[in-house]
Design an enzyme around this catalytic site. Structure first.
Site, PDB file in Angstrom:
ATOM      1  N   ASP A 127       0.819  -1.224   0.000  1.00 51.10           N
ATOM      2  CA  ASP A 127       0.000   0.000   0.000  1.00 51.10           C
ATOM      3  C   ASP A 127       0.850   1.271   0.000  1.00 51.10           C
ATOM      4  OD1 ASP A 127       1.073  -0.138   2.500  1.00 51.10           O
ATOM      5  OD2 ASP A 127      -0.823  -0.104   3.592  1.00 51.10           O
ATOM      6  N   GLY A 128       2.170   1.107   0.046  1.00 46.31           N
ATOM      7  CA  GLY A 128       3.039   2.283   0.011  1.00 46.31           C
ATOM      8  C   GLY A 128       3.108   3.035   1.333  1.00 46.31           C
ATOM      9  N   ASP A 254      19.249  -5.985  -0.950  1.00 41.47           N
ATOM     10  CA  ASP A 254      18.608  -4.681  -1.151  1.00 41.47           C
ATOM     11  C   ASP A 254      18.674  -3.827   0.117  1.00 41.47           C
ATOM     12  OD1 ASP A 254      16.748  -6.928  -0.607  1.00 41.47           O
ATOM     13  OD2 ASP A 254      15.374  -5.320  -0.117  1.00 41.47           O
ATOM     14  N   ASN A 255      19.056  -4.443   1.232  1.00 46.61           N
ATOM     15  CA  ASN A 255      19.223  -3.670   2.467  1.00 46.61           C
ATOM     16  C   ASN A 255      20.700  -3.515   2.818  1.00 46.61           C
ATOM     17  OD1 ASN A 255      16.450  -3.531   2.699  1.00 46.61           O
ATOM     18  ND2 ASN A 255      16.304  -5.294   4.051  1.00 46.61           N
TER      19      ASN A 255
HETATM   20  P1  AMP Z   1      11.927  -3.671   3.310  1.00 45.40           P
HETATM   21  O1  AMP Z   1      11.526  -4.940   3.973  1.00 45.40           O
HETATM   22  O2  AMP Z   1      11.386  -2.452   3.964  1.00 45.40           O
HETATM   23  O3  AMP Z   1      13.403  -3.588   3.089  1.00 45.40           O
HETATM   24  O4  AMP Z   1      11.223  -3.720   1.875  1.00 45.40           O
HETATM   25  C1  AMP Z   1      11.422  -4.724   0.919  1.00 45.40           C
HETATM   26  C2  AMP Z   1      10.736  -4.336  -0.346  1.00 45.40           C
HETATM   27  O5  AMP Z   1       9.312  -4.285  -0.177  1.00 45.40           O
HETATM   28  C3  AMP Z   1      11.113  -2.973  -0.892  1.00 45.40           C
HETATM   29  O6  AMP Z   1      11.059  -3.028  -2.287  1.00 45.40           O
HETATM   30  C4  AMP Z   1      10.031  -2.080  -0.352  1.00 45.40           C
HETATM   31  O7  AMP Z   1       9.859  -0.909  -1.090  1.00 45.40           O
HETATM   32  C5  AMP Z   1       8.820  -2.977  -0.460  1.00 45.40           C
HETATM   33  N1  AMP Z   1       7.774  -2.640   0.520  1.00 45.40           N
HETATM   34  C6  AMP Z   1       7.828  -2.839   1.838  1.00 45.40           C
HETATM   35  N2  AMP Z   1       6.687  -2.406   2.430  1.00 45.40           N
HETATM   36  C7  AMP Z   1       5.906  -1.906   1.456  1.00 45.40           C
HETATM   37  C8  AMP Z   1       4.614  -1.310   1.418  1.00 45.40           C
HETATM   38  N3  AMP Z   1       3.883  -1.142   2.515  1.00 45.40           N
HETATM   39  N4  AMP Z   1       4.142  -0.913   0.227  1.00 45.40           N
HETATM   40  C9  AMP Z   1       4.852  -1.086  -0.893  1.00 45.40           C
HETATM   41  N5  AMP Z   1       6.064  -1.650  -0.934  1.00 45.40           N
HETATM   42  C10 AMP Z   1       6.597  -2.059   0.230  1.00 45.40           C
HETATM   43 MG    MG Z   2      14.637  -2.519   2.192  1.00 45.92          MG
END
Ligand code: AMP
Ligand code: MG
Length: 487
Positions: A127-128, A254-255
């Site tokens: 949901d962004g 990616d992190n």
């Molecule tokens: P993260 O776990 O925060 O490192 O995110 C991993 C991936 O999922 C990245 O591409 C984020 O942009 C995407 N992502 C995480 N949470 C959301 C969300 N609520 N809406 C859209 N994309 C998300």
């Molecule tokens: Mg990330």
């Protein structure tokens, strides 16, 4: 694109990322928020970033994403990544938007990004948005990391959106403004790798070298040097995590930041009781990102980075692989030296010797066997004790050996102790405390505990008069065994 137009529309950010080919980003504006509230603003960081805005309404509007002049080009970045070992080609900023860069006094550029600011073309099924809880958590932990001199992205502001975010339950929404020396990740290069376009790869690598490692620009093989630099920064970073009992939780490629900063604080935590196999993340079923696995995982991530830039290292793939391997094979040695340096300092040894490794490992074994708290044990050692329990012969033997070793340095214990207290913190943002702060904020809109914990963790080495609340280890019913990404 730093401008002030005829409508007096102020925009302090530049955006050098726009000079890259446009497959690397999507230009878009954050979603508008109806009822934003600025609940935390990091004035000190804003000064470091030369962001001298006093108008709190403007600050709120900027960091909720509501104020973006038409001319401003804000962007979501494309990247891929290995998540828990599996390659995912189409990740990218699914809920983050880069406002642009600010320049520090010395001219260094720093990215400023909103996290939780709405959907982008990379959102997939998300949901962004971001719940306020994880936003507060990232703010606290990143600022603690900074105070502990561990390379990290920083937190500039927290805005509550007044919107509901739907996860397992309904949660209040938030937006974090974070700063980073850049958002280039190993995953950015993996994204480029699958484009299979050497011209674009060269542009990305040259951009990275200009931004982070200008001193290698004119070297014979700058791309091999880039690999060396990335490895240098990652080994430093992980040695610091290991010295603080920090578990990142989701060390996906990616992190993994190219600059060597801690980035993307999801289910991360500082350990209380020392146990090298500790895992916090609720989604880490196999313990891939456990505390003791972190050095090895970082090496694995660097190997993925190396693979993605191979065509630039040498035209002949075989030669490129052997050159990259030669560097990556050095990882254990480089990491070990950095780890020994910092762990030696933690136990009062200024000039570490290889033989000291046994002393350090013996202490860690004692800590693990006796379920001792990671942070408190090292801090106690600054005052010449490990626990209040005096009849443990293993502990007493270790202490005798340790005295003998530190006495060889010809320094007074007082001096050694003072130095040790500058590196062994009293205060870390313990998980159970962070949870309390988050609960107060979410359930009661009470942000005072957030202010209080930030004051404590911003001075982690100096004793407060009334500090039991912050130094105490969690009671059994307060222990947090799992943390959640909360995405
Ligand atoms: P993260 O776990 O925060 O490192 O995110 C991993 C991936 O999922 C990245 O591409 C984020 O942009 C995407 N992502 C995480 N949470 C959301 C969300 N609520 N809406 C859209 N994309 C998300
Ligand atoms: Mg990330």
């Amino acid at each position: 694109m730093n401008f002030q137009n005829k409508n007096n529309q102020f925009w302090p950010f530049s955006n050098s990322y726009l000079s890259l080919p446009n497959v690397f980003f999507e230009i878009l504006k954050p979603e508008k928020i109806k009822n934003p509230k600025l609940i935390k603003y990091n004035k000190l960081l804003s000064q470091e970033l030369n962001f001298n805005i006093e108008d709190t309404n403007l600050i709120k509007d900027l960091f909720s994403g509501n104020y973006i002049p038409d001319k401003a080009k804000t962007i979501a970045l494309a990247y891929s990544g290995h998540q828990f070992g599996n390659f995912v080609p189409n990740l990218g900023d699914g809920r983050a938007i880069l406002l642009g860069e600010l320049a520090k006094q010395d001219g260094t550029l720093v990215d400023v990004q909103l996290k939780g600011s709405g959907k982008t073309k990379f959102s997939r099924n998300g949901d962004g948005k971001a719940p306020l809880g994880p936003v507060i958590r990232e703010y606290i932990i990143s600022e603690a990391m900074n105070a502990l001199s561990i390379p990290t992205t920083r937190s500039l502001a927290i805005v509550s959106t007044g919107e509901k975010v739907f996860r397992e339950k309904t949660l209040p929404g938030g937006i974090l403004t974070r700063s980073a020396s850049s958002h280039l990740r190993v995953g950015t290069f993996q994204f480029c790798q699958i484009l299979n376009d050497q011209n674009k790869l060269k542009k990305l690598c040259d951009f990275t070298i200009n931004r982070h490692f200008p001193h290698i620009k004119n070297k014979k093989n700058p791309y091999l040097e880039l690999l060396i630099e990335v490895q240098e920064n990652q080994t430093y970073l992980i040695s610091r995590w290991m010295s603080a009992g920090f578990i990142h939780g989701v060390m996906n490629t990616d992190n993994t930041s190219i600059s060597g900063e801690t980035i993307d604080f999801g289910p991360c935590a500082f350990m209380d009781e020392y146990n090298p196999s500790t895992v916090f993340s609720s989604i880490d079923f196999n313990g891939r990102y456990s505390f003791s696995n972190q050095p090895g995982i970082a090496q694995w991530n660097i190997a993925r980075f190396a693979e993605s830039i191979l065509p630039l290292i040498n035209d002949d793939e075989k030669i490129a692989i052997s050159q990259a391997n030669e560097i990556i094979n050095e990882y254990p040695k480089i990491f070990k030296q950095k780890w020994l340096d910092i762990m030696g300092k933690k136990i009062g040894i200024e000039k570490i010797q290889t033989s000291d490794e046994i002393l350090i490992n013996n202490l860690l074994n004692i800590m693990s066997k006796n379920h001792l708290d990671f942070t408190i044990t090292f801090r106690n050692l600054c005052d010449k004790y490990i626990t209040n329990e005096n009849n443990n012969s293993e502990i007493n033997n270790w202490k005798n050996e340790w005295f003998e070793r530190i006495n060889k340095q010809g320094l007074e214990f007082k001096t050694i102790s003072t130095n040790m207290k500058k590196i062994n913190p009293l205060y870390i943002p313990r998980n159970h405390l962070v949870e309390k702060v988050i609960n107060e904020a979410i359930n009661n809109e009470n942000y005072q505990p957030l202010e209080d914990i930030l004051e404590v963790i911003n001075n982690p080495y100096s004793k407060k008069i009334d500090d039991i609340f912050y130094t105490a280890t969690p009671n059994p019913d307060e222990r947090v065994y799992q943390t959640f990404c909360g995405t």
